[in-house]
Write an enzyme that holds these catalytic residues in place. Structure first.
Site, short mmCIF file in Angstrom:
data_model
loop_
_atom_site.label_atom_id
_atom_site.label_comp_id
_atom_site.label_asym_id
_atom_site.label_seq_id
_atom_site.Cartn_x
_atom_site.Cartn_y
_atom_site.Cartn_z
N GLU A 1 50.83 27.24 -0.68
CA GLU A 1 51.06 25.81 -0.44
C GLU A 1 52.48 25.56 0.06
O GLU A 1 52.71 24.69 0.90
CB GLU A 1 50.78 25.00 -1.71
CG GLU A 1 49.32 24.90 -2.08
CD GLU A 1 48.77 26.16 -2.73
OE1 GLU A 1 47.53 26.30 -2.79
OE2 GLU A 1 49.58 27.01 -3.18
N HIS B 1 41.09 21.65 -11.08
CA HIS B 1 40.52 21.38 -9.76
C HIS B 1 39.85 20.00 -9.70
O HIS B 1 39.02 19.76 -8.82
CB HIS B 1 39.49 22.46 -9.39
CG HIS B 1 40.07 23.82 -9.19
ND1 HIS B 1 40.45 24.61 -10.24
CD2 HIS B 1 40.35 24.53 -8.06
CE1 HIS B 1 40.92 25.76 -9.78
NE2 HIS B 1 40.87 25.73 -8.45
#
Length: 326
Positions: free
Chosen positions: A61, A130
């Protein structure tokens, strides 16, 4: 174009329209190329635009957002994907400390026109790491615009506005809405960021919702209508800029307010909105304000437990009933 388009297809269509319009628009992220994205939200882009403009990245990321920042500072308009919004934490230094501050710290000499798009929210049993709705994280950072569309047409229109913005935009795509369908918008459709929409009119209470909470609020409003309570539903669409005017105008008609947010109650966007309403529209209220929000716990994996934690139609109906009787 087809008579209906899914939310998932609208993401790819919205990006494609901007890539066709402006050659400086590029995409980058994990598996967004030939694979079409883990949620199939970039399907077709690699085939149409090729590896020069659609970049598959390593699983990092920091690399994705760092590269996007550099590209934006040097004349491109990158659209970077972070696969799950929970993973924004992995590149938080760039998102909170670097990207939103460059334009200010250079006196406007350098802009960072980028979009960080990400799959957001719960309700699908993806577990604690998530499933989070993380708009409230971004809301704490001055200098970021925050978009969270609820319909396919808004996905396309808000994506256009986001890509064209000279300020960085965090674009939250709700996983629970990806399969939902709606009418496709016209070819030149743009939805100005910071403009809420009244998606159902009513005279008794204002329900303010965002992203997947909009269809949930609409379902609650339909049930309440059967009891003689007419709820007005406002789709906020953006948190920054925040369209307080539309909310206050609605309150002028209804005099009662309920916010419906998936973010945890602690530090959720509803708290900010409610405080502004208290400052600017206190005399419009005939009852206390109510916030229906997520519980302040990690999101459970089990369906029955997850339902206890995030807002449901029943929770919204109960909150409105209580206010209507006040």
């Amino acid at each position: 174009m087809a008579d209906v388009i899914s939310y998932r297809e609208a993401v790819a269509e919205g990006i494609a329209r901007e890539m066709r319009r402006d050659p400086s628009v590029v995409c980058l992220g994990e598996d967004i190329g030939e694979a079409g994205g883990v949620f199939k939200t970039t399907a077709g882009l690699f085939k149409e635009f090729g590896p020069e403009r659609v970049w598959d990245t390593p699983i990092s990321e920091q690399a994705i957002v760092g590269a996007a920042m550099g590209a934006a500072m040097t004349g491109m308009r990158p659209v970077a994907e972070i696969m799950f919004s929970d993973f924004l934490a992995c590149c938080w230094d760039y998102l909170a400390n670097e990207i939103p501050k460059v334009r200010y710290m250079t006196g406007g000499q350098v802009t960072v026109p980028l979009v960080v798009r990400t799959a957001n929210g719960g309700g699908l049993g993806f577990g604690a790491q998530h499933s989070q709705a993380t708009e409230n994280w971004a809301l704490t950072v001055p200098g970021l615009k925050i978009a969270a569309p609820a319909t396919p047409a808004d996905v396309i229109g808000m994506m256009a506005a986001a890509v064209r913005s000279d300020d960085p935009v965090v674009f939250f795509e709700h996983k629970g809405l990806l399969a939902s369908k709606g009418a496709p918008p016209s070819a030149d459709h743009v939805v100005e960021l910071g403009r809420a929409a009244v998606v159902r009119e009513g005279a008794d209470v204002t329900l303010v919702a965002l992203a997947s909470m909009v269809p949930l609020a609409l379902k609650a409003a339909d049930l309440l209508s059967g009891e003689g309570i007419e709820a007005e539903v406002v789709d906020l669409r953006c948190l920054v800029p925040l369209d307080v005017t539309t909310v206050l105008t609605s309150l002028g008609r209804t005099s009662r307010l309920v916010t419906v947010e998936e973010n945890p109650y602690q530090g959720g966007w509803g708290a900010t909105l409610v405080s502004v309403v208290a400052d600017e529209g206190f005399t419009l209220l005939d009852a206390p304000v109510r916030r229906v929000a997520g519980e302040c716990v990690p999101l459970p994996f089990a369906d029955a437990l997850e339902e206890r934690v995030i807002p449901t139609v029943d929770k919204v109906v109960a909150a409105v009933r209580g206010l209507a009787a006040y």
